[in-house]
Design a protein around this motif. Structure first.
Motif, PDB file in Angstrom:
ATOM      1  N   HIS A  27       0.835  -1.201   0.000  1.00  0.00           N
ATOM      2  CA  HIS A  27       0.000   0.000   0.000  1.00  0.00           C
ATOM      3  C   HIS A  27       0.872   1.253   0.000  1.00  0.00           C
ATOM      4  O   HIS A  27       0.496   2.277  -0.583  1.00  0.00           O
ATOM      5  CB  HIS A  27      -0.936  -0.007   1.208  1.00  0.00           C
ATOM      6  N   ASN A  28       2.016   1.160   0.647  1.00  0.00           N
ATOM      7  CA  ASN A  28       2.956   2.275   0.659  1.00  0.00           C
ATOM      8  C   ASN A  28       3.397   2.622  -0.760  1.00  0.00           C
ATOM      9  O   ASN A  28       3.409   3.790  -1.155  1.00  0.00           O
ATOM     10  CB  ASN A  28       4.159   1.904   1.534  1.00  0.00           C
ATOM     11  N   VAL A  29       3.735   1.601  -1.550  1.00  0.00           N
ATOM     12  CA  VAL A  29       4.138   1.823  -2.936  1.00  0.00           C
ATOM     13  C   VAL A  29       2.966   2.364  -3.752  1.00  0.00           C
ATOM     14  O   VAL A  29       3.123   3.297  -4.555  1.00  0.00           O
ATOM     15  CB  VAL A  29       4.678   0.524  -3.557  1.00  0.00           C
ATOM     16  N   ALA A  86      -8.997   5.835 -11.606  1.00  0.00           N
ATOM     17  CA  ALA A  86      -9.455   5.226 -10.355  1.00  0.00           C
ATOM     18  C   ALA A  86      -9.656   3.733 -10.574  1.00  0.00           C
ATOM     19  O   ALA A  86     -10.249   3.312 -11.561  1.00  0.00           O
ATOM     20  CB  ALA A  86     -10.765   5.876  -9.913  1.00  0.00           C
ATOM     21  N   GLY A  87      -9.138   2.940  -9.681  1.00  0.00           N
ATOM     22  CA  GLY A  87      -9.261   1.488  -9.812  1.00  0.00           C
ATOM     23  C   GLY A  87      -8.235   0.849 -10.709  1.00  0.00           C
ATOM     24  O   GLY A  87      -8.253  -0.375 -10.896  1.00  0.00           O
ATOM     25  N   GLN A  88      -7.308   1.650 -11.276  1.00  0.00           N
ATOM     26  CA  GLN A  88      -6.307   1.067 -12.166  1.00  0.00           C
ATOM     27  C   GLN A  88      -5.173   0.409 -11.394  1.00  0.00           C
ATOM     28  O   GLN A  88      -4.435  -0.404 -11.939  1.00  0.00           O
ATOM     29  CB  GLN A  88      -5.731   2.150 -13.094  1.00  0.00           C
ATOM     30  N   ILE A  89      -5.020   0.749 -10.124  1.00  0.00           N
ATOM     31  CA  ILE A  89      -3.963   0.166  -9.302  1.00  0.00           C
ATOM     32  C   ILE A  89      -4.560  -0.837  -8.326  1.00  0.00           C
ATOM     33  O   ILE A  89      -5.508  -0.526  -7.595  1.00  0.00           O
ATOM     34  CB  ILE A  89      -3.205   1.240  -8.503  1.00  0.00           C
ATOM     35  N   ASP A  90      -4.021  -2.035  -8.318  1.00  0.00           N
ATOM     36  CA  ASP A  90      -4.330  -3.035  -7.298  1.00  0.00           C
ATOM     37  C   ASP A  90      -3.113  -3.219  -6.400  1.00  0.00           C
ATOM     38  O   ASP A  90      -1.975  -2.974  -6.820  1.00  0.00           O
ATOM     39  CB  ASP A  90      -4.687  -4.378  -7.939  1.00  0.00           C
ATOM     40  N   VAL A  91      -3.333  -3.658  -5.192  1.00  0.00           N
ATOM     41  CA  VAL A  91      -2.237  -3.943  -4.261  1.00  0.00           C
ATOM     42  C   VAL A  91      -2.219  -5.431  -3.969  1.00  0.00           C
ATOM     43  O   VAL A  91      -3.209  -5.999  -3.516  1.00  0.00           O
ATOM     44  CB  VAL A  91      -2.392  -3.147  -2.945  1.00  0.00           C
ATOM     45  N   VAL A  92      -1.097  -6.055  -4.269  1.00  0.00           N
ATOM     46  CA  VAL A  92      -0.877  -7.460  -3.925  1.00  0.00           C
ATOM     47  C   VAL A  92       0.460  -7.535  -3.195  1.00  0.00           C
ATOM     48  O   VAL A  92       1.515  -7.515  -3.819  1.00  0.00           O
ATOM     49  CB  VAL A  92      -0.848  -8.374  -5.173  1.00  0.00           C
ATOM     50  N   PRO A  93       0.452  -7.567  -1.859  1.00  0.00           N
ATOM     51  CA  PRO A  93       1.717  -7.631  -1.140  1.00  0.00           C
ATOM     52  C   PRO A  93       2.570  -8.807  -1.610  1.00  0.00           C
ATOM     53  O   PRO A  93       2.055  -9.869  -1.963  1.00  0.00           O
ATOM     54  CB  PRO A  93       1.271  -7.815   0.318  1.00  0.00           C
ATOM     55  N   LEU A  94       3.869  -8.581  -1.602  1.00  0.00           N
ATOM     56  CA  LEU A  94       4.816  -9.564  -2.113  1.00  0.00           C
ATOM     57  C   LEU A  94       4.612 -10.939  -1.496  1.00  0.00           C
ATOM     58  O   LEU A  94       4.712 -11.973  -2.163  1.00  0.00           O
ATOM     59  CB  LEU A  94       6.235  -9.053  -1.836  1.00  0.00           C
ATOM     60  N   HIS A  95       4.298 -10.984  -0.203  1.00  0.00           N
ATOM     61  CA  HIS A  95       4.166 -12.274   0.467  1.00  0.00           C
ATOM     62  C   HIS A  95       2.869 -12.991   0.106  1.00  0.00           C
ATOM     63  O   HIS A  95       2.681 -14.146   0.491  1.00  0.00           O
ATOM     64  CB  HIS A  95       4.248 -12.093   1.982  1.00  0.00           C
ATOM     65  N   MET A  96       1.965 -12.349  -0.632  1.00  0.00           N
ATOM     66  CA  MET A  96       0.713 -13.003  -1.029  1.00  0.00           C
ATOM     67  C   MET A  96       0.856 -13.780  -2.337  1.00  0.00           C
ATOM     68  O   MET A  96      -0.138 -14.191  -2.922  1.00  0.00           O
ATOM     69  CB  MET A  96      -0.401 -11.975  -1.165  1.00  0.00           C
ATOM     70  N   LEU A  97       2.076 -14.003  -2.787  1.00  0.00           N
ATOM     71  CA  LEU A  97       2.269 -14.667  -4.067  1.00  0.00           C
ATOM     72  C   LEU A  97       2.481 -16.168  -3.941  1.00  0.00           C
ATOM     73  O   LEU A  97       2.384 -16.891  -4.922  1.00  0.00           O
ATOM     74  CB  LEU A  97       3.464 -14.046  -4.804  1.00  0.00           C
TER      75      LEU A  97
END
Length: 368
Positions: free
Chosen positions: A154-156, A169-180
């Motif tokens: 979320h910081n990035v 709006a809505g073009q950015i999703d957040v997927v933390p690295l550890h969720m891969l």
């Protein structure tokens, strides 16, 4: 949903993220639906070929030090890219990390009517990174070409929105690295016997704050119940030898490039991942630690606190200073009987984060 993941680097975070996304897409669609466009010297090539994904490779030059060779290879690489895309016919191409020739060859992807998803690891180059102006320029261009952008914290994401106000709006999703990854490897670890074993793992770069860690440890001469291993290589290798070379509790025998297969052994033989970063987006080392129920000690830089659940999966130093890092290490030593509980909390945090596979939704939105 046919897709392809395109990364022509030979190792490191880009290749690891490529394989982790491939795992998640295979869970949703089957391995045959996602092609991997890789370099023939990738550390993950054997794993890719054994996974059931269609694999298309290129050979020759790789890395930012091979500029001239890469420019000469660009026309043939363009042909190989188009051939792979025509054969597999994906609706989506995912670029898991910026790499040489992604800009401008992504134009060929767009020209074939294929949507792009671009993963942003860092909104801006770190202190001491190579060619920061080039990195900014190519990343800005790739973000402009992408249908969807995925930030690794979320910081990035917040910083990307500031730097690229034209994003929808809505073009950015957040997927933390550890969720891969698919699942954690354990449910927690017992309290350690003997000295508490800290691990620093990764490229030796200025922004990772190894000088801060050395200063912190120099303040702890009264403590002997700890050990530290520094594993990796990079531009600061000489300084690391100078900073830590006189500390008998620090193991420097791993100051070298290490194989992917060594990562789990390093993590399993240590207790706490330490990330004394002076600036950061997130850490691949923390992600690997989470999968193994290994708590991390981090500074509050960038998205590191977010990455460990704001303390659920480790310890956060009050600031990125030697004094704060030393105090946090001392806290770990003084409350070592609580290590097992912290490790169980780490594993529980990782399991909860991995419970939902977000990639089908991301692909569906990009394809619409």
């Amino acid at each position: 949903m046919k897709s392809a993941i395109w990364y022509w680097g030979t190792g490191g975070a880009g290749s690891r993220v490529m394989m982790r996304i491939a795992d998640r897409l295979a869970d949703a669609y089957g391995a045959s639906q996602t092609a991997l466009l890789m370099h023939g010297d990738s550390d993950f090539l054997d794993a890719a070929r054994g996974s059931g994904h269609p694999v298309f490779t290129v050979g020759g030059a790789a890395g930012h030090r091979a500029k001239a060779a890469l420019l000469l290879a660009a026309p043939w690489r363009a042909v190989q890219l188009v051939r792979a895309l025509v054969r597999h016919r994906p609706r989506i191409v995912i670029i898991p990390m910026n790499f040489a020739l992604a800009c401008p060859l992504a134009l060929l992807v767009r020209g074939l009517g294929i949507r792009l998803i671009y993963l942003v690891h860092d909104a801006e180059p770190h202190s001491g990174d190579f060619a920061p102006k080039y990195q900014r320029m190519t990343q800005r261009w790739l973000i402009g070409q992408a249908r969807s952008v995925v930030a690794m914290s979320h910081n990035v994401a917040a910083r990307v929105r500031e730097l690229h106000p034209g994003l929808r709006a809505g073009q950015i999703d957040v997927v933390p690295l550890h969720m891969l990854a698919r699942a954690p490897r354990c449910d927690g670890r017992p309290n350690p016997d003997g000295p508490l074993r800290f691990l620093f793992m990764g490229r030796l770069l200025r922004y990772k704050g190894l000088d801060l860690l050395a200063q912190a440890l120099s303040r702890m001469s009264q403590h002997t119940d700890w050990r530290l291993t520094i594993a990796g290589d990079g531009p600061e290798r000489g300084q690391v030898l100078a900073w830590f070379g006189t500390m008998p509790q620090v193991d420097l025998t791993r100051l070298r490039p290490f194989e992917e297969a060594e990562i789990e052994d390093l993590i399993d033989s240590h207790d706490i991942m330490i990330c004394p970063y002076r600036d950061a987006s997130q850490s691949g080392s923390v992600a690997e630690a989470l999968y193994a129920g290994m708590p991390s000690l981090v500074t509050p830089s960038g998205g590191l606190a977010e990455q460990i659940g704001h303390g659920a999966a480790g310890w956060i130093a009050p600031s990125a200073t030697p004094e704060a890092i030393a105090a946090t290490i001392e806290d770990c030593l003084e409350h070592r009987d609580g290590y097992a509980a912290r490790s169980a909390s780490t594993a529980a945090f990782a399991r909860a984060e991995l419970a939902i596979n977000v990639w089908p939704d991301i692909l569906a939105k990009a394809a619409s």
